[in-house]
Write a protein that holds these residues in place. Structure first.
Motif, PDB file in Angstrom:
ATOM      1  N   GLU A  42      -3.693   3.940  -2.668  1.00 45.27           N
ATOM      2  CA  GLU A  42      -3.452   2.877  -3.636  1.00 45.27           C
ATOM      3  C   GLU A  42      -2.963   1.614  -2.947  1.00 45.27           C
ATOM      4  O   GLU A  42      -2.265   1.676  -1.944  1.00 45.27           O
ATOM      5  CB  GLU A  42      -2.413   3.327  -4.673  1.00 45.27           C
ATOM      6  CG  GLU A  42      -2.885   4.469  -5.522  1.00 45.27           C
ATOM      7  CD  GLU A  42      -1.849   4.927  -6.531  1.00 45.27           C
ATOM      8  OE1 GLU A  42      -0.745   4.354  -6.597  1.00 45.27           O
ATOM      9  OE2 GLU A  42      -2.145   5.880  -7.273  1.00 45.27           O
ATOM     10  N   ARG A  43      -3.357   0.482  -3.529  1.00 46.93           N
ATOM     11  CA  ARG A  43      -2.894  -0.816  -3.059  1.00 46.93           C
ATOM     12  C   ARG A  43      -2.452  -1.615  -4.285  1.00 46.93           C
ATOM     13  O   ARG A  43      -3.024  -1.464  -5.366  1.00 46.93           O
ATOM     14  CB  ARG A  43      -4.007  -1.564  -2.321  1.00 46.93           C
ATOM     15  CG  ARG A  43      -4.427  -0.870  -1.043  1.00 46.93           C
ATOM     16  CD  ARG A  43      -5.593  -1.564  -0.378  1.00 46.93           C
ATOM     17  NE  ARG A  43      -6.763  -1.481  -1.268  1.00 46.93           N
ATOM     18  CZ  ARG A  43      -7.713  -2.403  -1.346  1.00 46.93           C
ATOM     19  NH1 ARG A  43      -7.659  -3.482  -0.596  1.00 46.93           N
ATOM     20  NH2 ARG A  43      -8.736  -2.267  -2.157  1.00 46.93           N
ATOM     21  N   TYR A  44      -1.441  -2.458  -4.101  1.00 45.75           N
ATOM     22  CA  TYR A  44      -0.902  -3.266  -5.193  1.00 45.75           C
ATOM     23  C   TYR A  44      -0.759  -4.702  -4.713  1.00 45.75           C
ATOM     24  O   TYR A  44      -0.433  -4.937  -3.545  1.00 45.75           O
ATOM     25  CB  TYR A  44       0.480  -2.759  -5.637  1.00 45.75           C
ATOM     26  CG  TYR A  44       0.545  -1.269  -5.855  1.00 45.75           C
ATOM     27  CD1 TYR A  44       0.024  -0.681  -6.992  1.00 45.75           C
ATOM     28  CD2 TYR A  44       1.125  -0.442  -4.894  1.00 45.75           C
ATOM     29  CE1 TYR A  44       0.080   0.693  -7.188  1.00 45.75           C
ATOM     30  CE2 TYR A  44       1.195   0.923  -5.076  1.00 45.75           C
ATOM     31  CZ  TYR A  44       0.669   1.489  -6.228  1.00 45.75           C
ATOM     32  OH  TYR A  44       0.721   2.841  -6.403  1.00 45.75           O
ATOM     33  N   GLU A  63     -12.014   0.235  -2.940  1.00 42.26           N
ATOM     34  CA  GLU A  63     -12.243  -0.098  -4.344  1.00 42.26           C
ATOM     35  C   GLU A  63     -11.644  -1.471  -4.634  1.00 42.26           C
ATOM     36  O   GLU A  63     -10.598  -1.827  -4.094  1.00 42.26           O
ATOM     37  CB  GLU A  63     -11.550   0.969  -5.214  1.00 42.26           C
ATOM     38  CG  GLU A  63     -11.920   0.929  -6.672  1.00 42.26           C
ATOM     39  CD  GLU A  63     -11.261   2.076  -7.430  1.00 42.26           C
ATOM     40  OE1 GLU A  63     -10.516   1.782  -8.374  1.00 42.26           O
ATOM     41  OE2 GLU A  63     -11.484   3.249  -7.068  1.00 42.26           O
ATOM     42  N   SER A  64     -12.303  -2.242  -5.489  1.00 44.14           N
ATOM     43  CA  SER A  64     -11.773  -3.574  -5.797  1.00 44.14           C
ATOM     44  C   SER A  64     -10.569  -3.451  -6.728  1.00 44.14           C
ATOM     45  O   SER A  64     -10.381  -2.433  -7.410  1.00 44.14           O
ATOM     46  CB  SER A  64     -12.862  -4.441  -6.435  1.00 44.14           C
ATOM     47  OG  SER A  64     -13.243  -3.879  -7.667  1.00 44.14           O
ATOM     48  N   TYR A  65      -9.783  -4.501  -6.737  1.00 45.77           N
ATOM     49  CA  TYR A  65      -8.601  -4.529  -7.603  1.00 45.77           C
ATOM     50  C   TYR A  65      -9.037  -4.629  -9.052  1.00 45.77           C
ATOM     51  O   TYR A  65     -10.016  -5.317  -9.377  1.00 45.77           O
ATOM     52  CB  TYR A  65      -7.696  -5.714  -7.235  1.00 45.77           C
ATOM     53  CG  TYR A  65      -6.905  -5.493  -5.974  1.00 45.77           C
ATOM     54  CD1 TYR A  65      -5.660  -4.887  -6.024  1.00 45.77           C
ATOM     55  CD2 TYR A  65      -7.395  -5.880  -4.736  1.00 45.77           C
ATOM     56  CE1 TYR A  65      -4.916  -4.680  -4.870  1.00 45.77           C
ATOM     57  CE2 TYR A  65      -6.666  -5.678  -3.578  1.00 45.77           C
ATOM     58  CZ  TYR A  65      -5.428  -5.073  -3.653  1.00 45.77           C
ATOM     59  OH  TYR A  65      -4.704  -4.869  -2.509  1.00 45.77           O
ATOM     60  N   GLY A  66      -8.292  -3.966  -9.922  1.00 48.57           N
ATOM     61  CA  GLY A  66      -8.602  -3.967 -11.350  1.00 48.57           C
ATOM     62  C   GLY A  66      -8.128  -5.230 -12.039  1.00 48.57           C
ATOM     63  O   GLY A  66      -7.735  -6.215 -11.408  1.00 48.57           O
ATOM     64  N   ASP A 125      -9.487   3.626  -1.621  1.00 45.88           N
ATOM     65  CA  ASP A 125      -9.800   2.844  -0.432  1.00 45.88           C
ATOM     66  C   ASP A 125     -11.156   2.172  -0.617  1.00 45.88           C
ATOM     67  O   ASP A 125     -12.140   2.812  -0.964  1.00 45.88           O
ATOM     68  CB  ASP A 125      -9.817   3.760   0.794  1.00 45.88           C
ATOM     69  CG  ASP A 125      -9.814   2.979   2.087  1.00 45.88           C
ATOM     70  OD1 ASP A 125      -9.338   1.829   2.072  1.00 45.88           O
ATOM     71  OD2 ASP A 125     -10.294   3.513   3.094  1.00 45.88           O
ATOM     72  N   SER A 136      -5.415  -1.314  -6.972  1.00 46.80           N
ATOM     73  CA  SER A 136      -6.645  -0.698  -6.495  1.00 46.80           C
ATOM     74  C   SER A 136      -6.302   0.760  -6.233  1.00 46.80           C
ATOM     75  O   SER A 136      -5.401   1.056  -5.454  1.00 46.80           O
ATOM     76  CB  SER A 136      -7.125  -1.381  -5.220  1.00 46.80           C
ATOM     77  OG  SER A 136      -8.177  -0.636  -4.651  1.00 46.80           O
ATOM     78  N   SER A 139       0.871  -1.169   0.000  1.00 46.67           N
ATOM     79  CA  SER A 139       0.000   0.000   0.000  1.00 46.67           C
ATOM     80  C   SER A 139       0.909   1.221   0.000  1.00 46.67           C
ATOM     81  O   SER A 139       2.133   1.097   0.079  1.00 46.67           O
ATOM     82  CB  SER A 139      -0.923  -0.005   1.223  1.00 46.67           C
ATOM     83  OG  SER A 139      -0.169   0.107   2.407  1.00 46.67           O
TER      84      SER A 139
END
Length: 185
Positions: free
Chosen positions: A108-110, A130-133, A128, A125, A102
């Protein structure tokens, strides 16, 4: 009256012969002082070279301005790839979560998941909650992962606790610090 030649003049000629004295041997103290001086000079030359070799990483970090003294956070995530991500992967069943990060400065999260065939996929993502793309194939690098986005020509390099973005010319466009996460939920 004529001068009577001296015996010395007739035997040895009129030029005095220089007398050679045998060379004097150095005393023990002079030898020790000479060796000590040579050892001091050798130490003054060799010691900095040895110290430079032993501290090479510190020297290069100082010269390049990077701080290699901070440990690079190892990916702390493990276990199965979260189900919503694994369902999007080719050969997704059995995929493993290999890294999750994060950012403190953004929401953002990876996440990185490895399939059974060894391919690594990147998920992001951008907010906060939000689902991962969609997954993007990533490459394992020496100390992290590289994600290339072909149409735009940009790439993200995840390494040494940082994510760095590069444009199509390979020029760095931005950099952010990563926080290792245990999960990608």
């Amino acid at each position: 009256m004529a001068a009577i030649p001296l015996l010395e003049d007739t035997l040895f000629g009129s030029t005095p012969v220089p007398v050679r004295t045998p060379p004097r041997e150095a005393t023990r103290g002079e030898l020790v002082a000479g060796c000590g001086c040579l050892l001091l000079i050798a130490a003054a030359i060799i010691a900095p070279i040895v110290l430079l070799i032993l501290n090479w990483s510190t020297v290069t970090s100082f010269v390049t301005g990077s701080d290699s003294s901070k440990p690079s956070p190892a990916p702390s995530a493990s276990g199965p790839c979260p189900k919503p991500m694994a369902e999007r992967l080719p050969e997704g069943s059995g995929a493993r979560l290999v890294a999750a990060y994060s950012r403190d400065d953004l929401e953002e999260r990876y996440a990185f998941c490895r399939t059974k065939t060894g391919k690594v996929f990147y998920f992001a993502s951008m907010g906060d909650g939000e689902s991962y793309g969609a997954p993007t194939e990533a490459e394992k690098s020496e100390n992290g992962y590289v994600v290339n986005f072909a149409p735009q020509g940009t790439s993200y390099h995840f390494r040494d606790g940082e994510v760095t973005a590069y444009d199509e010319d390979g020029k760095e466009t931005w950099k952010g610090e990563l926080v290792p996460e245990a999960t990608a939920d």
